[in-house]
Enzyme design. Structure first.
Site, PDB file in Angstrom:
ATOM      1  N   SER A 144       0.866  -1.187   0.000  1.00  0.00           N
ATOM      2  CA  SER A 144       0.000   0.000   0.000  1.00  0.00           C
ATOM      3  C   SER A 144       0.894   1.226   0.000  1.00  0.00           C
ATOM      4  O   SER A 144       2.029   1.176   0.512  1.00  0.00           O
ATOM      5  CB  SER A 144      -0.868   0.010   1.264  1.00  0.00           C
ATOM      6  OG  SER A 144      -1.475   1.279   1.439  1.00  0.00           O
ATOM      7  N   TYR A 157      -1.191  -0.575  10.279  1.00  0.00           N
ATOM      8  CA  TYR A 157      -1.337  -0.997   8.880  1.00  0.00           C
ATOM      9  C   TYR A 157      -0.144  -0.515   8.056  1.00  0.00           C
ATOM     10  O   TYR A 157       0.472  -1.290   7.310  1.00  0.00           O
ATOM     11  CB  TYR A 157      -2.648  -0.419   8.347  1.00  0.00           C
ATOM     12  CG  TYR A 157      -2.931  -0.697   6.893  1.00  0.00           C
ATOM     13  CD1 TYR A 157      -3.319  -1.971   6.474  1.00  0.00           C
ATOM     14  CD2 TYR A 157      -2.845   0.315   5.935  1.00  0.00           C
ATOM     15  CE1 TYR A 157      -3.616  -2.226   5.142  1.00  0.00           C
ATOM     16  CE2 TYR A 157      -3.130   0.064   4.601  1.00  0.00           C
ATOM     17  CZ  TYR A 157      -3.518  -1.204   4.216  1.00  0.00           C
ATOM     18  OH  TYR A 157      -3.810  -1.460   2.884  1.00  0.00           O
ATOM     19  N   LYS A 161       2.666  -2.778   6.133  1.00  0.00           N
ATOM     20  CA  LYS A 161       2.877  -2.734   4.677  1.00  0.00           C
ATOM     21  C   LYS A 161       4.331  -2.360   4.362  1.00  0.00           C
ATOM     22  O   LYS A 161       4.897  -2.830   3.358  1.00  0.00           O
ATOM     23  CB  LYS A 161       1.888  -1.777   4.010  1.00  0.00           C
ATOM     24  CG  LYS A 161       0.434  -2.237   4.077  1.00  0.00           C
ATOM     25  CD  LYS A 161       0.197  -3.552   3.328  1.00  0.00           C
ATOM     26  CE  LYS A 161      -1.290  -3.898   3.229  1.00  0.00           C
ATOM     27  NZ  LYS A 161      -1.552  -5.131   2.477  1.00  0.00           N
TER      28      LYS A 161
HETATM   29  N1  LIG Z   1      -8.720  -0.877  -1.466  1.00  0.00           N
HETATM   30  C1  LIG Z   1      -7.703  -0.071  -1.278  1.00  0.00           C
HETATM   31  O1  LIG Z   1      -7.817   1.166  -1.364  1.00  0.00           O
HETATM   32  C2  LIG Z   1      -6.336  -0.626  -0.976  1.00  0.00           C
HETATM   33  C3  LIG Z   1      -5.229   0.244  -1.084  1.00  0.00           C
HETATM   34  C4  LIG Z   1      -3.961  -0.256  -0.829  1.00  0.00           C
HETATM   35  C5  LIG Z   1      -3.791  -1.575  -0.496  1.00  0.00           C
HETATM   36  N2  LIG Z   1      -4.879  -2.402  -0.392  1.00  0.00           N
HETATM   37  C6  LIG Z   1      -4.622  -3.798  -0.039  1.00  0.00           C
HETATM   38  O2  LIG Z   1      -5.256  -4.645  -0.981  1.00  0.00           O
HETATM   39  C7  LIG Z   1      -5.598  -5.880  -0.384  1.00  0.00           C
HETATM   40  C8  LIG Z   1      -7.041  -6.232  -0.712  1.00  0.00           C
HETATM   41  O3  LIG Z   1      -7.889  -5.206  -0.255  1.00  0.00           O
HETATM   42  P1  LIG Z   1      -9.331  -4.925  -0.896  1.00  0.00           P
HETATM   43  O4  LIG Z   1      -9.489  -3.464  -0.872  1.00  0.00           O
HETATM   44  O5  LIG Z   1      -9.502  -5.669  -2.149  1.00  0.00           O
HETATM   45  O6  LIG Z   1     -10.251  -5.571   0.253  1.00  0.00           O
HETATM   46  P2  LIG Z   1     -11.723  -6.191   0.204  1.00  0.00           P
HETATM   47  O7  LIG Z   1     -12.530  -5.616  -0.892  1.00  0.00           O
HETATM   48  O8  LIG Z   1     -12.222  -6.109   1.594  1.00  0.00           O
HETATM   49  O9  LIG Z   1     -11.450  -7.725  -0.183  1.00  0.00           O
HETATM   50  C9  LIG Z   1     -10.700  -8.525   0.659  1.00  0.00           C
HETATM   51  C10 LIG Z   1     -10.716  -9.958   0.172  1.00  0.00           C
HETATM   52  O10 LIG Z   1      -9.852 -10.733   1.005  1.00  0.00           O
HETATM   53  C11 LIG Z   1     -10.605 -11.690   1.760  1.00  0.00           C
HETATM   54  N3  LIG Z   1     -10.011 -11.654   3.095  1.00  0.00           N
HETATM   55  C12 LIG Z   1     -10.063 -10.667   4.005  1.00  0.00           C
HETATM   56  N4  LIG Z   1      -9.353 -10.978   5.099  1.00  0.00           N
HETATM   57  C13 LIG Z   1      -8.830 -12.204   4.870  1.00  0.00           C
HETATM   58  C14 LIG Z   1      -8.019 -13.088   5.640  1.00  0.00           C
HETATM   59  N5  LIG Z   1      -7.602 -12.773   6.855  1.00  0.00           N
HETATM   60  N6  LIG Z   1      -7.686 -14.272   5.083  1.00  0.00           N
HETATM   61  C15 LIG Z   1      -8.110 -14.622   3.843  1.00  0.00           C
HETATM   62  N7  LIG Z   1      -8.892 -13.833   3.095  1.00  0.00           N
HETATM   63  C16 LIG Z   1      -9.243 -12.641   3.599  1.00  0.00           C
HETATM   64  C17 LIG Z   1     -12.059 -11.210   1.669  1.00  0.00           C
HETATM   65  O11 LIG Z   1     -12.995 -12.273   1.754  1.00  0.00           O
HETATM   66  P3  LIG Z   1     -13.561 -12.731   3.210  1.00  0.00           P
HETATM   67  O12 LIG Z   1     -14.068 -11.492   3.887  1.00  0.00           O
HETATM   68  O13 LIG Z   1     -14.603 -13.747   2.899  1.00  0.00           O
HETATM   69  O14 LIG Z   1     -12.390 -13.324   3.890  1.00  0.00           O
HETATM   70  C18 LIG Z   1     -12.066 -10.613   0.267  1.00  0.00           C
HETATM   71  O15 LIG Z   1     -12.149 -11.624  -0.704  1.00  0.00           O
HETATM   72  C19 LIG Z   1      -5.289  -5.716   1.116  1.00  0.00           C
HETATM   73  O16 LIG Z   1      -4.034  -6.292   1.400  1.00  0.00           O
HETATM   74  C20 LIG Z   1      -5.212  -4.223   1.296  1.00  0.00           C
HETATM   75  O17 LIG Z   1      -4.361  -3.855   2.355  1.00  0.00           O
HETATM   76  C21 LIG Z   1      -6.138  -1.955  -0.616  1.00  0.00           C
END
Ligand SMILES: NC(=O)c1ccc[n+]([C@@H]2O[C@H](COP(=O)([O-])OP(=O)(O)OC[C@H]3O[C@@H](n4cnc5c(N)ncnc54)[C@H](OP(=O)(O)O)[C@@H]3O)[C@@H](O)[C@H]2O)c1
Length: 253
Positions: A144, A157, A161
């Site tokens: 991130s 967080y 990261k």
């Molecule tokens: N969205 C952003 O703005 C952003 C920015 C920078 C980095 N990121 C990073 O991108 C990654 C994904 O984020 P996202 O925004 O796509 O989140 P999201 O929409 O909440 O999706 C998360 C996915 O991971 C699964 N999940 C959550 N916790 C888990 C765990 N402990 N073990 C296994 N599966 C898990 C969820 O399904 P279940 O709930 O069924 O487990 C879902 O499929 C993360 O590492 C986050 O830090 C996101």
């Protein structure tokens, strides 16, 4: 139904991929002919994602990313179903607290590290030993922009990261030359995880981005496809910032 591309012969394991960025990554890899194993904690939504992506090329293994038994089963099932695991995308992550680091519950900090850092290491160890050590491949860690500079109120967080970014460099060094390891550092991507940052005020949130919009999962899918392709054959240990240009603002008075 849209016709699927010819199989690429490659196989990926993408953690946390029933929705959001992980789903976008899985979609991009399936679109170029890879077969993919996706994970997530919730069986039902994982199955829905498998069906949407195409159950003849995608399998799902439910479990928590930090659970070592789950890591073992996910890699084993991928090997059983597809016979190989070329690519690992460590995407599952958590950000459960908001507030000053002075008051941070240390048990919460430990949990954040378990999910965001240790689980990525555990999966990398397992795909390395199961396939990549002898056959090569690539690993992509979803970090991130919060890991690149201080991130007020989400410090645990951000620190996790930053650790993931350093883990990327460590693994890249140790796994070379056969396995390339890179990270992606996204800014705000429109997913459930980040919804509180833009819902109800998306135009305002997007205004600060030189490219004029927030990210979508396919933006990260495209970057992950690049980092797991021959196009990036001479790239390892790097963190690709995918942020609509928001970091450019840091240098502007
Ligand atoms: N969205 C952003 O703005 C952003 C920015 C920078 C980095 N990121 C990073 O991108 C990654 C994904 O984020 P996202 O925004 O796509 O989140 P999201 O929409 O909440 O999706 C998360 C996915 O991971 C699964 N999940 C959550 N916790 C888990 C765990 N402990 N073990 C296994 N599966 C898990 C969820 O399904 P279940 O709930 O069924 O487990 C879902 O499929 C993360 O590492 C986050 O830090 C996101």
């Amino acid at each position: 139904m849209t016709e699927l591309p010819a199989l690429s012969g490659k196989v990926a394991l993408v953690t946390g991929a029933s929705r959001g960025i992980g789903y976008g990554v899985a979609e991009a890899l399936v679109a170029r002919g890879d077969r993919v194993c996706i994970t997530g904690r919730t069986e039902d939504t994982l199955k829905e994602a498998v069906d949407k992506l195409g159950a003849d090329r995608v399998i799902g293994v439910a479990g928590k990313a930090h659970d070592e038994a789950h890591q073992a089963v996910a890699v084993e099932r991928t090997m059983e179903a597809f016979g190989r695991v070329d690519f690992l995308v460590n995407n599952a992550g958590t950000n459960p607290v908001f507030g000053p680091i002075a008051d941070l519950d240390l048990n919460v900090a430990r949990k954040v590290f378990e999910t965001n850092v240790i689980s990525a290491l555990g999966f990398a160890q397992r795909t390395w030993h199961a396939w990549q050590k002898d056959n090569g491949g690539a690993i992509v860690n979803i970090a991130s922009v919060a890991g690149l500079s201080p991130s007020p109120f989400i410090a645990a967080y951000g620190v996790s990261k930053a650790a993931l970014i350093n883990l990327t460099a460590q693994l890249a060094h140790e796994f070379a030359p056969g396995v390339r390891v890179n990270a992606i550092a996204p800014a705000v991507v429109k997913t459930k995880f980040a919804a509180a940052l833009y819902e109800g005020r998306e135009e305002e949130a997007a205004a600060g981005y030189p490219l004029g919009r927030l990210g979508v999962p396919s933006d990260i899918g495209g970057a992950a496809a690049f980092l797991t392709s021959e196009q990036s054959a001479w790239v390892t240990g790097q963190t690709l910032v995918v942020d609509g240009g928001i970091f450019l603002n840091a240098g502007v008075a």
